[in-house]
Design an enzyme around this catalytic site. Sequence first.
Site, PDB file in Angstrom:
ATOM      1  N   HIS A 200       0.863  -1.188   0.000  1.00  0.00           N
ATOM      2  CA  HIS A 200       0.000   0.000   0.000  1.00  0.00           C
ATOM      3  C   HIS A 200       0.893   1.230   0.000  1.00  0.00           C
ATOM      4  CE1 HIS A 200      -3.796  -2.087   0.634  1.00  0.00           C
ATOM      5  NE2 HIS A 200      -3.165  -2.880   1.491  1.00  0.00           N
TER       6      HIS A 200
ATOM      7  N   LEU B 247      -9.956 -16.090 -45.343  1.00  0.00           N
ATOM      8  CA  LEU B 247      -8.879 -17.024 -45.722  1.00  0.00           C
ATOM      9  C   LEU B 247      -9.458 -18.375 -46.122  1.00  0.00           C
ATOM     10  CD1 LEU B 247      -6.422 -16.307 -42.772  1.00  0.00           C
ATOM     11  CD2 LEU B 247      -6.124 -15.609 -45.148  1.00  0.00           C
TER      12      LEU B 247
ATOM     13  N   PHE C 239     -16.506 -24.864 -38.526  1.00  0.00           N
ATOM     14  CA  PHE C 239     -17.080 -23.968 -37.520  1.00  0.00           C
ATOM     15  C   PHE C 239     -17.500 -22.609 -38.056  1.00  0.00           C
ATOM     16  CE2 PHE C 239     -14.080 -26.652 -35.168  1.00  0.00           C
ATOM     17  CZ  PHE C 239     -14.928 -27.158 -34.209  1.00  0.00           C
TER      18      PHE C 239
ATOM     19  N   VAL D 175     -12.858 -18.184 -41.560  1.00  0.00           N
ATOM     20  CA  VAL D 175     -11.564 -17.770 -41.016  1.00  0.00           C
ATOM     21  C   VAL D 175     -11.111 -16.549 -41.801  1.00  0.00           C
ATOM     22  CG1 VAL D 175      -9.183 -18.456 -40.538  1.00  0.00           C
ATOM     23  CG2 VAL D 175     -10.999 -20.176 -40.531  1.00  0.00           C
TER      24      VAL D 175
ATOM     25  N   LYS E 251     -10.822 -17.002 -36.372  1.00  0.00           N
ATOM     26  CA  LYS E 251     -11.878 -17.945 -36.751  1.00  0.00           C
ATOM     27  C   LYS E 251     -13.140 -17.538 -36.016  1.00  0.00           C
ATOM     28  CE  LYS E 251     -10.651 -22.441 -37.248  1.00  0.00           C
ATOM     29  NZ  LYS E 251     -10.498 -23.869 -36.958  1.00  0.00           N
TER      30      LYS E 251
ATOM     31  N   ASP F 149      -8.045 -35.327 -35.113  1.00  0.00           N
ATOM     32  CA  ASP F 149      -8.453 -35.037 -36.490  1.00  0.00           C
ATOM     33  C   ASP F 149      -7.237 -34.638 -37.320  1.00  0.00           C
ATOM     34  OD1 ASP F 149     -10.030 -34.691 -38.684  1.00  0.00           O
ATOM     35  OD2 ASP F 149     -11.038 -32.871 -37.989  1.00  0.00           O
TER      36      ASP F 149
END
Length: 645
Positions: free
Chosen positions: A124, A390, A395, A398, A412, A505
């Site tokens: 402090h 892009l 989903f 992008v 994204k 994946d």
Amino acid sequence: MESRDEIKVSLMTKRNLGKGRIPNTDYKDRVFVLTRGKLSYYEGNLSKRGKLKGEIPLSAVKVIEKVDDDLLPKDFPKDNCFQVCYEDSLTLYIMANDKQEQEEWVSLMQEACKNNNGLLPMFHCGVWQGGQWSCCRQVDKNAPGCKPAFTQRSPADKENGSSTTNNRRPGKVKKDPLPAPPVPVHAKRPLPAPPPAAKVVVAVYDYEPSQPGDLELKKGEEYTITDNSRTHWWKALNREGVQGFIPSNYVQEKTEKGLIGEGWYCKDMSRQRAEALLKQEDREGCFLVRDSTASPGTLTVSVLCKTPQTTVRHYHIKQNPRDSKYFLSEKYTFPTIPELINYHQHNGGGLVTRLRLPPAALTGYAPATLGFSQDKWEISSTELTLMKPLGSGQFGVVRLGKFQGRMLVAVKTMREGSMCEDDFIEEAKTMTKLQHPNLVQLYGVCFKERPIQIVTEYMCNGNMSSYLRSKGRELAEDRSPLVDMCQQVCSGMEYLERSQFIHRDLAARNCLVGEHNIVKVSDFGLSRYVLDDEYTSSTGSKFPIKWASPEVLEFSRFSSKSDIWAFGILMWEVFTLGKTPYPNLNTTDVVRQVTHGKHLDRPQRCPHGVYRIMKQCWEKDPMRRPTFKDLQGQIEDIQEKDYCE
Ligand code: ADP
């Protein structure tokens, strides 16, 4: 008279500690004496010291800081106050006679206590008065401080007016050395571990700070690391004594061979990557020096020679056992490696060609930092500017973007309802901590507003599958870029395997390509958050059946071994220059083939050694498949060439 081990003596005013039952805030003039181990105060004056009134062992000190003049209550008789907090919660307020005296006392005491175990990170800068702290207005007397203490500030930060050793003004200090660090006392509260011993590093890339508190790095300059307790962001001091955070992958420890910072030296580079880089530059004599993978501890010079045809030659740097001098050709020996390189840059000296310049890619390429700065993974949409699209995927879209108007990133934007957002946000924090040169860096997530945006490293050549289809012919003229691409994916996957993180994946479409053929694995672990059954169920139309191992198809059993299977398929994609696996089969036939142990055929231009690796990845029994670590070694061996003498 001051005795020999007294470091500083001053007559100053102190406030009563208020230890008694009825707090009483009166003020006394006392003779303060700083010695190696303690701060003592006496009645009397400088010419005649009276009775000892109090003593504080320096090892018990937790805070030594100035108090802001503006925050001192009216009843304080003087400005120039500093505080010494010690033991459990005792604070001594001392008023020096002027700013210089205040500065000297604070500096000396901070220096003497800087290695204390119990130092508090915050303090402090006001005082407790009228039931609240005059600085932050917190009403709990034990509330943690509101300003970073001297151990946390950069020396250049004089915001609090508290000095450090770097901005200390010389005063009437005795010539004695400063007190030795006190023996650490056992702290009652768990405290952060003291930072490990300082080490000196050299910047291998320039780094421009992106957050307050970051330190700028200049390639080739030395920095002292003051705290490396976190993995990815270290605290460092530059030569001017300025302290701040730096990305740990932008520096390397100074080695005895003194090569870090040399434009031609690249510590961790596989033979494949070296060959691919040199061939891509396609300049006679283009060279680099790397740590040999075949014989650890040895350095290798790799050099491109264009006649009679383009080849890369590798030379081990040897050392003469008699005088420890380095040489490539026994006739020319040198005490240091930079001298050896310098000689061969001007003379062939028995090499196939004279060494010229290192590849531009080696000098110009800086890796992604982990997150934008220490602890920042939550990104505000106001920090992002969105640019051209892009691509689009499972989903959403992008886009190319800019972070804080200057750093290119990929953003994204998640289509609403496409992912299980809360679970993902929870996981993203962990995922930002995964860092490897062959993983697309997840910088952070913008989740305060919807739709969620995921911000990652931008890779200028897009996904590897399209890249192979468009650039494949060029790459295939020589097989080493293809092996190199596999090797890079394998490195990134080996890191995920080591971090016990399953990709789920892996495929060429989920790897991205940057400048200089750099390949990075992307979208790791994301499939767990997809809400579309067509993608997640092995019977769904979007499920990546052609990359799935038998145990995934039958029992949805994902593991690093199912990633290995997918890696074998990815190698096949690389050597067919981006063909879709099992081109003439529908998904039912693929499942039948795979569960009956029938594999993809060897691609036309695929060397037998490479195909043997693919087949190991497609062992039906997951336990019989190699690990990524095993594969790294095997891929490295594919192009084993004899080293030149
Ligand atoms: P998918 O969902 O199919 O995996 P993504 O949504 O990740 O695809 O990305 C769609 C496309 O956008 C990619 O195929 C790639 O071409 C491009 N892209 C994605 N991320 C990046 C990036 N970080 N840098 C450059 N291009 C990217």
